[in-house]
Design an enzyme around this catalytic site. Structure first.
Site, PDB file in Angstrom:
ATOM      1  N   ASP A  77      -0.053   5.350   0.771  1.00 41.08           N
ATOM      2  CA  ASP A  77      -0.375   6.211   1.798  1.00 41.08           C
ATOM      3  C   ASP A  77      -0.067   5.488   3.403  1.00 41.08           C
ATOM      4  OD1 ASP A  77      -0.589   8.166  -0.025  1.00 41.08           O
ATOM      5  OD2 ASP A  77      -2.738   7.812  -0.040  1.00 41.08           O
ATOM      6  N   ASP A 135       0.890  -1.264   0.022  1.00 35.24           N
ATOM      7  CA  ASP A 135      -0.043   0.010   0.110  1.00 35.24           C
ATOM      8  C   ASP A 135       0.888   1.344   0.089  1.00 35.24           C
ATOM      9  OD1 ASP A 135      -2.284   1.747   0.375  1.00 35.24           O
ATOM     10  OD2 ASP A 135      -1.557   1.619   2.601  1.00 35.24           O
TER      11      ASP A 135
HETATM   12 MG   LIG Z   1      -2.610   3.286   3.577  1.00 39.77          MG
END
Ligand SMILES: [Mg+2]
Length: 191
Positions: free
Chosen positions: A24, A22
């Protein structure tokens, strides 16, 4: 929960593991209630560039999967997002790391999109582009419950990156919890 040693042993003994990450809150600092729209907004979490150089030894391909509904909201364009990702990739490359594929979903959270995590459209696209991916030999790293659901739905091993220091992470979808990408990479290279 599985032990980290058992996950790392499998990665090293079986070989041919893929990594899904992932963005962010894992690679760069998450901006609360807003989106990273410009390079100036993009700030690496400590140790991330070096972590990717370690990952390059153990994983192929390395795939970034990110929900970016700021696009669907009209707050940013795909060109802006690509500019940010080119910057991110260049910085990781400078340290000897590499992200082989970047997949993003600009659809809104309420769109019912199959591409938005926790749905696994982005994983299936990656497998189409990189046919050596085997989800039973894939690891998903993310800081959201939806990342863990995404990983489990696809059949991956999951490690929750506990950026926000959550307590009581006893979810069936989480195989292990690490504090950061840096911490996981360190343990991978030390064991
Ligand atoms: Mg995230």
């Amino acid at each position: 929960m599985t032990s980290l040693n058992s996950i790392i042993n499998r990665i090293k003994q079986e070989g041919n593991w893929s990594l899904f990450v992932d963005r962010d809150g894992v690679v760069n600092k998450r901006i609360v209630d807003d989106y990273v729209k410009h390079i100036d907004d993009f700030s690496f979490i400590k140790g991330v560039e070096n972590a990717f150089s370690i990952f390059a030894t153990y994983f192929h391909p390395i795939i970034l999967v990110t929900n970016q509904q700021g696009i669907g909201k009209g707050l940013m364009t795909e060109d802006q997002l690509n500019t940010i990702h080119n910057y991110m990739s260049a910085k990781i490359g400078e340290q000897g790391g590499k992200i082989n594929g970047i997949y993003y979903c600009g659809d809104l959270a309420n769109s019912g999109s199959n591409n938005r995590k926790p749905e696994i459209g982005m994983a299936l696209k990656a497998k189409k582009d990189f046919p050596t991916i085997n989800f039973s030999r894939s690891l998903m790293l993310g800081d959201s419950y939806s990342d863990m659901q995404f990983g489990k739905k696809a059949g991956m091993t999951t490690i929750f990156i506990n950026t926000d220091n959550h307590q009581n992470l006893n979810y069936a979808s989480i195989d292990y919890v690490c504090a950061s990408l840096e911490s996981f990479a360190h343990q991978l290279s030390q064991s």
